[in-house]
Scaffold this active site. Structure first.
Site, PDB file in Angstrom:
ATOM      1  N   SER A  84       2.951  -2.869  10.742  1.00  0.00           N
ATOM      2  CA  SER A  84       3.216  -3.958   9.797  1.00  0.00           C
ATOM      3  C   SER A  84       4.141  -4.936  10.509  1.00  0.00           C
ATOM      4  CB  SER A  84       3.925  -3.366   8.571  1.00  0.00           C
ATOM      5  OG  SER A  84       4.649  -4.341   7.866  1.00  0.00           O
ATOM      6  N   TYR A 122       9.611   2.130   3.674  1.00  0.00           N
ATOM      7  CA  TYR A 122       8.385   1.552   4.236  1.00  0.00           C
ATOM      8  C   TYR A 122       8.667   0.959   5.620  1.00  0.00           C
ATOM      9  CZ  TYR A 122       4.083  -1.220   4.496  1.00  0.00           C
ATOM     10  OH  TYR A 122       2.887  -1.756   4.890  1.00  0.00           O
TER      11      TYR A 122
HETATM   12  N1  LIG Z   1      -1.562  -5.195   2.535  1.00  0.00           N
HETATM   13  C1  LIG Z   1      -0.660  -5.580   3.410  1.00  0.00           C
HETATM   14  O1  LIG Z   1      -0.123  -6.692   3.340  1.00  0.00           O
HETATM   15  C2  LIG Z   1      -0.270  -4.682   4.537  1.00  0.00           C
HETATM   16  C3  LIG Z   1       0.555  -5.196   5.533  1.00  0.00           C
HETATM   17  C4  LIG Z   1       0.911  -4.374   6.590  1.00  0.00           C
HETATM   18  C5  LIG Z   1       0.457  -3.078   6.648  1.00  0.00           C
HETATM   19  N2  LIG Z   1      -0.348  -2.605   5.647  1.00  0.00           N
HETATM   20  C6  LIG Z   1      -0.793  -1.227   5.770  1.00  0.00           C
HETATM   21  O2  LIG Z   1      -2.202  -1.177   5.721  1.00  0.00           O
HETATM   22  C7  LIG Z   1      -2.605   0.126   5.279  1.00  0.00           C
HETATM   23  C8  LIG Z   1      -3.604  -0.033   4.152  1.00  0.00           C
HETATM   24  O3  LIG Z   1      -2.936  -0.496   2.999  1.00  0.00           O
HETATM   25  P1  LIG Z   1      -3.532  -1.559   1.965  1.00  0.00           P
HETATM   26  O4  LIG Z   1      -2.611  -2.716   1.974  1.00  0.00           O
HETATM   27  O5  LIG Z   1      -4.969  -1.753   2.175  1.00  0.00           O
HETATM   28  O6  LIG Z   1      -3.231  -0.794   0.600  1.00  0.00           O
HETATM   29  P2  LIG Z   1      -4.173  -0.034  -0.405  1.00  0.00           P
HETATM   30  O7  LIG Z   1      -3.255   0.558  -1.415  1.00  0.00           O
HETATM   31  O8  LIG Z   1      -5.258  -0.921  -0.879  1.00  0.00           O
HETATM   32  O9  LIG Z   1      -4.826   1.119   0.487  1.00  0.00           O
HETATM   33  C9  LIG Z   1      -4.156   2.291   0.841  1.00  0.00           C
HETATM   34  C10 LIG Z   1      -5.140   3.431   0.701  1.00  0.00           C
HETATM   35  O10 LIG Z   1      -4.509   4.629   1.160  1.00  0.00           O
HETATM   36  C11 LIG Z   1      -4.921   5.666   0.305  1.00  0.00           C
HETATM   37  N3  LIG Z   1      -3.972   6.765   0.351  1.00  0.00           N
HETATM   38  C12 LIG Z   1      -2.661   6.769   0.007  1.00  0.00           C
HETATM   39  N4  LIG Z   1      -2.159   7.994   0.144  1.00  0.00           N
HETATM   40  C13 LIG Z   1      -3.166   8.784   0.604  1.00  0.00           C
HETATM   41  C14 LIG Z   1      -3.262  10.148   0.924  1.00  0.00           C
HETATM   42  N5  LIG Z   1      -2.216  10.988   0.799  1.00  0.00           N
HETATM   43  N6  LIG Z   1      -4.441  10.623   1.366  1.00  0.00           N
HETATM   44  C15 LIG Z   1      -5.514   9.817   1.475  1.00  0.00           C
HETATM   45  N7  LIG Z   1      -5.485   8.504   1.171  1.00  0.00           N
HETATM   46  C16 LIG Z   1      -4.325   8.000   0.738  1.00  0.00           C
HETATM   47  C17 LIG Z   1      -4.925   5.028  -1.081  1.00  0.00           C
HETATM   48  O11 LIG Z   1      -5.668   5.808  -2.011  1.00  0.00           O
HETATM   49  C18 LIG Z   1      -5.561   3.675  -0.763  1.00  0.00           C
HETATM   50  O12 LIG Z   1      -6.961   3.771  -0.859  1.00  0.00           O
HETATM   51  C19 LIG Z   1      -1.316   0.851   4.882  1.00  0.00           C
HETATM   52  O13 LIG Z   1      -0.874   1.637   5.964  1.00  0.00           O
HETATM   53  C20 LIG Z   1      -0.348  -0.294   4.661  1.00  0.00           C
HETATM   54  O14 LIG Z   1       0.976   0.109   4.817  1.00  0.00           O
HETATM   55  C21 LIG Z   1      -0.716  -3.372   4.597  1.00  0.00           C
END
Ligand SMILES: NC(=O)c1ccc[n+]([C@@H]2O[C@H](COP(=O)([O-])OP(=O)(O)OC[C@H]3O[C@@H](n4cnc5c(N)ncnc54)[C@H](O)[C@@H]3O)[C@@H](O)[C@H]2O)c1
Length: 261
Positions: free
Chosen positions: A151, A164
């Site tokens: 991130s 986080y």
């Molecule tokens: N959205 C953003 O702005 C952003 C920015 C930087 C990093 N990220 C990272 O990207 C990745 C995806 O996140 P996102 O933003 O798409 O969020 P999201 O909530 O849409 O997706 C996260 C997914 O992880 C799954 N998950 C959580 N715990 C789990 C577990 N124990 N076992 C299996 N699956 C599990 C959830 O069910 C969900 O489908 C994450 O690592 C997040 O930290 C997101």
């Protein structure tokens, strides 16, 4: 006119990619990108409904995918996923560790339970993914590629998301360390660091003031679209285009981190 040079650099045809957290917003877009590049995609997560929805979306794009249940916070569950996919496909070429959770709390009020939930999902699960899948990849003739998800807060502390931020900083450090460990065993490990993309895990956190703050510090002054992560992912995961890239991280953030290092 088809461009065979670009195709030879980025095609994932014949490869198998596992996306843990492929049920989410960013993971879902990455699954679609991998499938469109030719990989058979294992959409892994803990929501069958969402996973199967993603599999149907990939089929509609002409791609190949299946859903597999996994709890990323369980070593046994991850190990069983690896064994099932390896048995069914013969090899696992790409792993994307994309499960993630978030929590925004004033520092003095973070509970141990909340801290552990975030660290276990974002960091420990990423470690287990690497520890369990990298040796499998190293045993394969063509090796493999692991993509972890960082991130902008991998390097910059973001307010209110203490666990986080700590987890994402550690993911970059861990990725570099595992990359070094497996560098001579045909396994590459890199980190993709997204900027701000509205998704499920950050929906509650993105209040009006925070959005204004983010836009004020993002030179492109907009959120990212999940599909905008696909190009960087393909570069890092491709056996051809990314052959000498390991221990690296790429920021896809509209310039947010650009002048802060
Ligand atoms: N959205 C953003 O702005 C952003 C920015 C930087 C990093 N990220 C990272 O990207 C990745 C995806 O996140 P996102 O933003 O798409 O969020 P999201 O909530 O849409 O997706 C996260 C997914 O992880 C799954 N998950 C959580 N715990 C789990 C577990 N124990 N076992 C299996 N699956 C599990 C959830 O069910 C969900 O489908 C994450 O690592 C997040 O930290 C997101």
């Amino acid at each position: 006119m088809p461009n065979s040079f670009v195709e030879s650099l980025f095609s994932l045809s014949g490869q198998t990619a596992v996306v843990i957290g492929g049920t989410g917003v960013l993971g879902g877009a990455l699954c679609e990108g991998l499938a469109q590049a030719g990989a058979h995609v294992v959409v892994a997560g803990r929501s069958r409904e969402r996973g199967e929805e993603r599999v149907r979306a990939i089929a509609a794009l002409g791609g190949s995918a299946v859903y597999e249940e996994v709890d990323a916070t369980s070593r046994e569950s991850l190990s069983s996923l690896r064994d099932r996919v390896a048995a069914a496909r013969g090899a696992i070429d790409i792993l994307v560790n994309c499960a993630g959770v978030n929590s925004a709390t004033p520092y003095e009020k973070i509970s141990d339970e909340d801290w552990d939930r975030v660290i276990d999902t974002n960091l420990k699960a990423t470690h287990w993914g690497c520890q369990l899948f990298a040796p499998q990849m190293a045993s394969q003739p063509e090796g493999g590629s692991i993509l972890n998800i960082g991130s902008v807060t991998s390097h910059l502390p973001l307010s209110r998301v203490f666990a986080y931020s700590a987890s994402k900083a550690a993911v970059v450090n861990l990725s570099k360390n595992v990359a070094r460990e497996f560098a001579q065993r045909k396994v590459r490990v890199n980190t993709l660091c997204p900027g701000f993309f509205p998704a499920e895990q950050n929906r509650k956190i993105l209040d009006k003031d925070r959005v204004a703050n983010i836009m004020g510090q993002t030179p492109m002054a907009r959120f990212g679209e999940p599909q905008e992560l696909i190009g960087a992912m393909l570069l890092l995961c491709s056996r051809q285009a990314g052959s000498f890239i390991t221990g690296a991280e790429i920021y896809v953030d509209g310039g947010f981190t650009g002048n802060r290092f």
